[in-house]
Design a protein around this motif. Structure first.
Motif, PDB file in Angstrom:
ATOM      1  N   SER A   1     102.232 -25.020 149.708  1.00 14.74           N
ATOM      2  CA  SER A   1     102.995 -23.725 150.072  1.00 14.74           C
ATOM      3  C   SER A   1     102.847 -22.773 148.672  1.00 14.74           C
ATOM      4  CB  SER A   1     104.262 -24.046 150.437  1.00 14.74           C
ATOM      5  OG  SER A   1     104.896 -24.530 149.199  1.00 14.74           O
ATOM      6  N   VAL A   2     102.940 -21.565 148.834  1.00 14.05           N
ATOM      7  CA  VAL A   2     103.235 -20.859 147.582  1.00 14.05           C
ATOM      8  C   VAL A   2     103.974 -21.499 146.632  1.00 14.05           C
ATOM      9  CG1 VAL A   2     103.656 -18.385 146.700  1.00 14.05           C
ATOM     10  CG2 VAL A   2     102.158 -18.787 148.637  1.00 14.05           C
ATOM     11  N   GLU A   3     105.280 -21.985 147.085  1.00 12.88           N
ATOM     12  CA  GLU A   3     106.216 -22.278 146.443  1.00 12.88           C
ATOM     13  C   GLU A   3     105.884 -23.638 145.484  1.00 12.88           C
ATOM     14  OE1 GLU A   3     106.719 -21.466 149.577  1.00 12.88           O
ATOM     15  OE2 GLU A   3     107.523 -19.682 148.751  1.00 12.88           O
ATOM     16  N   GLU A   4     105.055 -24.666 146.428  1.00 16.01           N
ATOM     17  CA  GLU A   4     104.617 -25.684 145.479  1.00 16.01           C
ATOM     18  C   GLU A   4     103.584 -25.507 144.356  1.00 16.01           C
ATOM     19  OE1 GLU A   4     105.377 -28.700 146.040  1.00 16.01           O
ATOM     20  OE2 GLU A   4     103.392 -29.746 144.944  1.00 16.01           O
ATOM     21  N   MET A   5     102.798 -24.399 144.761  1.00 17.67           N
ATOM     22  CA  MET A   5     101.857 -23.958 143.752  1.00 17.67           C
ATOM     23  C   MET A   5     102.296 -23.344 142.472  1.00 17.67           C
ATOM     24  SD  MET A   5      98.715 -24.773 143.829  1.00 17.67           S
ATOM     25  CE  MET A   5      97.004 -24.265 143.090  1.00 17.67           C
ATOM     26  N   TYR A   6     103.308 -22.200 142.818  1.00 19.60           N
ATOM     27  CA  TYR A   6     103.831 -21.545 141.629  1.00 19.60           C
ATOM     28  C   TYR A   6     105.218 -21.709 141.104  1.00 19.60           C
ATOM     29  CZ  TYR A   6      99.214 -18.995 141.634  1.00 19.60           C
ATOM     30  OH  TYR A   6      98.058 -18.422 141.662  1.00 19.60           O
ATOM     31  N   GLY A   7     105.971 -22.764 141.691  1.00 20.19           N
ATOM     32  CA  GLY A   7     107.167 -22.931 141.528  1.00 20.19           C
ATOM     33  C   GLY A   7     107.918 -21.533 141.589  1.00 20.19           C
ATOM     34  N   ASP A   8     108.663 -21.362 140.245  1.00 17.99           N
ATOM     35  CA  ASP A   8     109.515 -20.096 140.164  1.00 17.99           C
ATOM     36  C   ASP A   8     108.775 -18.968 139.715  1.00 17.99           C
ATOM     37  OD1 ASP A   8     109.187 -20.771 137.840  1.00 17.99           O
ATOM     38  OD2 ASP A   8     111.147 -21.124 137.100  1.00 17.99           O
ATOM     39  N   GLY A   9     107.518 -19.102 139.960  1.00 16.50           N
ATOM     40  CA  GLY A   9     106.576 -17.842 139.651  1.00 16.50           C
ATOM     41  C   GLY A   9     105.500 -18.006 138.489  1.00 16.50           C
ATOM     42  N   GLY A  10     105.790 -18.692 137.386  1.00 18.15           N
ATOM     43  CA  GLY A  10     105.134 -19.248 136.195  1.00 18.15           C
ATOM     44  C   GLY A  10     104.848 -17.885 135.378  1.00 18.15           C
ATOM     45  N   ASP A  11     104.218 -18.171 134.087  1.00 15.93           N
ATOM     46  CA  ASP A  11     104.364 -17.147 133.263  1.00 15.93           C
ATOM     47  C   ASP A  11     103.046 -17.092 132.310  1.00 15.93           C
ATOM     48  OD1 ASP A  11     105.520 -14.853 131.717  1.00 15.93           O
ATOM     49  OD2 ASP A  11     106.257 -16.353 130.287  1.00 15.93           O
ATOM     50  N   THR A  12     102.085 -17.922 132.829  1.00 17.51           N
ATOM     51  CA  THR A  12     101.041 -18.123 131.994  1.00 17.51           C
ATOM     52  C   THR A  12      99.639 -17.736 132.951  1.00 17.51           C
ATOM     53  OG1 THR A  12     102.172 -20.131 130.842  1.00 17.51           O
ATOM     54  CG2 THR A  12      99.888 -20.000 130.728  1.00 17.51           C
ATOM     55  N   TYR A  13      98.910 -16.999 132.281  1.00 16.54           N
ATOM     56  CA  TYR A  13      97.385 -16.760 133.168  1.00 16.54           C
ATOM     57  C   TYR A  13      96.262 -17.271 132.064  1.00 16.54           C
ATOM     58  CZ  TYR A  13     100.503 -13.853 136.027  1.00 16.54           C
ATOM     59  OH  TYR A  13     101.485 -13.430 136.729  1.00 16.54           O
ATOM     60  N   VAL A  14      95.321 -17.397 132.818  1.00 18.10           N
ATOM     61  CA  VAL A  14      93.809 -17.567 132.331  1.00 18.10           C
ATOM     62  C   VAL A  14      92.937 -16.487 132.546  1.00 18.10           C
ATOM     63  CG1 VAL A  14      91.984 -19.051 132.276  1.00 18.10           C
ATOM     64  CG2 VAL A  14      94.254 -20.010 132.739  1.00 18.10           C
ATOM     65  N   GLU A  15      92.354 -15.779 131.742  1.00 19.53           N
ATOM     66  CA  GLU A  15      91.622 -14.576 131.873  1.00 19.53           C
ATOM     67  C   GLU A  15      90.250 -14.800 131.047  1.00 19.53           C
ATOM     68  OE1 GLU A  15      93.898 -11.086 131.862  1.00 19.53           O
ATOM     69  OE2 GLU A  15      92.140 -10.029 132.703  1.00 19.53           O
ATOM     70  N   VAL A  16      89.273 -14.313 131.773  1.00 21.22           N
ATOM     71  CA  VAL A  16      87.729 -14.125 131.196  1.00 21.22           C
ATOM     72  C   VAL A  16      87.815 -12.515 131.048  1.00 21.22           C
ATOM     73  CG1 VAL A  16      85.671 -14.956 131.289  1.00 21.22           C
ATOM     74  CG2 VAL A  16      87.539 -16.394 132.493  1.00 21.22           C
ATOM     75  N   PRO A  17      87.965 -11.946 129.849  1.00 30.06           N
ATOM     76  CA  PRO A  17      88.287 -10.561 130.025  1.00 30.06           C
ATOM     77  C   PRO A  17      86.818  -9.738 129.937  1.00 30.06           C
ATOM     78  CG  PRO A  17      89.358 -11.452 128.041  1.00 30.06           C
ATOM     79  CD  PRO A  17      88.777 -12.641 128.824  1.00 30.06           C
ATOM     80  N   SER A  18      85.698 -10.665 129.438  1.00 29.05           N
ATOM     81  CA  SER A  18      84.482  -9.807 129.570  1.00 29.05           C
ATOM     82  C   SER A  18      83.903  -9.763 130.983  1.00 29.05           C
ATOM     83  CB  SER A  18      83.426 -10.549 128.616  1.00 29.05           C
ATOM     84  OG  SER A  18      83.241 -11.730 129.251  1.00 29.05           O
TER      85      SER A  18
END
Ligand code: ATP
Ligand code: PAF
Ligand code: BAL
Length: 286
Positions: free
Chosen positions: A94-111
């Motif tokens: 579920s979304v809750e299982e995946m993200y818990g209370d939301g999460g604050d960390t992102y992975v980004e590949v800006p280019s």
């Protein structure tokens, strides 16, 4: 086939597989499966002992005005198809299982995340790279298979895996098509009959570009050719036609002298269809 609704279920399954000396291949999906997904599963099975498929419609890769709520879903049918395709386990959190209370960390590949599809869908690729990293961390597969249809996504994931020293192999798989050439996509079911008939303009335009590319034409001529073909689909709104270096996705100008990828995005009503083809002058493909 084991159904794993939680991260813990998957970890237990993978630990047991590893204790048995077997390797694990992962196929990430958003469900509503078709033959394209199943061919990724078969590809994964050629390279690993146990295939895990994830089914998760990831909210963080959808923009506020996009189709998260209406994204097609049919988990029972998906599970029946995967059972027939000899999948070992299905991770469907579920979304809750995946993200818990939301999460604050992102992975980004800006280019790669702001260009092309990323310019049309801001934050989309940040959501993709973050959720794919989470899936890799949860499953810890030896390899993962992605479709070339989502060409930019595949390039971005390859870059992320290189940059962050993730220890798995990424395998790309060619686009699987309907008999008339339309790239299979979960969203095709939402095309009206008239739009479905016109949607073959994308693969026709790509075939025309592939043929024309053989003579090393100017990119501007290829662009005119492709746009002319797409204009045949009077219901479609052409969002983008891009010619990019097939490896780096850097823009190309002048004459076609190296392999290029043609990337198309055409909107029919609310459905955004994408397709791609790698093209090259004859002298290179000989
Ligand atoms: N026609 C296809 N051939 C090969 N791989 C595909 C095809 N369609 C999707 N895939 C791959 O399957 C994986 C999961 O994609 P996803 O679940 O988003 O399916 P989809 O049909 O592309 O859905 P949509 O485009 O509607 O979001 C991705 O790696 C994607 O590139
Ligand atoms: C890779 C993916 C499963 C991440 O949510 C998704 O972007 C997709 O289905 O291509
Ligand atoms: N296959 C791409 C997933 C998406 O459109 O969000």
């Amino acid at each position: 086939m084991q159904i794993c609704p939680t991260k813990q279920d998957v970890r237990i399954f993978v630990a047991a597989t590893r204790r048995g000396g077997m390797t694990v291949g992962l196929v990430p999906t958003m469900g509503y499966l078709h033959e394209g997904h199943l061919s990724l599963v078969r590809e994964a099975a050629r390279h690993s002992d146990k295939v895990i498929v994830s089914i998760f419609v990831n909210p963080t890769q959808f923009g506020a005005n996009e189709d998260l709520a209406s994204y097609p879903r049919d988990p029972d049918r998906d599970l029946a198809l995967l059972e027939e395709t000899n999948v070992a386990a299905v991770f469907m959190p579920s979304v809750e299982e995946m993200y818990g209370d939301g999460g604050d960390t992102y992975v980004e590949v800006p280019s790669l995340s702001g260009i092309l599809q990323g310019a049309l869908r801001p934050d989309h690729f940040r959501g993709v790279s973050t959720v794919v990293t989470k899936l890799f961390n949860i499953v810890q597969p030896d390899l993962a298979v992605f479709g070339e249809k989502d060409y930019q996504q595949l390039a971005l994931i390859r870059q992320m895996v290189r940059d962050l020293d993730m220890s798995l192999k990424i395998i790309g798989h060619p686009t699987v098509r309907e008999a008339d050439g339309l790239a299979m996509s979960s969203r095709n079911v939402r095309l009206t009959a008239a739009d479905r008939a016109q949607a073959i303009a994308l693969s026709r335009a790509l075939s025309a570009a592939e043929d024309c590319a053989k003579t090393a034409p100017m990119i501007s001529d290829l662009d005119n050719l492709v746009r002319g073909q797409l204009a045949e689909a009077s219901n479609g709104k052409v969002e983008s036609v891009d010619f990019r270096d097939a490896l780096t996705l850097a823009p190309l100008e002048g004459r076609l002298v190296r392999p290029a990828v043609v990337l198309l995005a055409v909107r029919f009503g609310k459905v955004l269809l994408i397709d791609q083809r790698v093209i090259a002058p004859d002298v290179l493909s000989a």
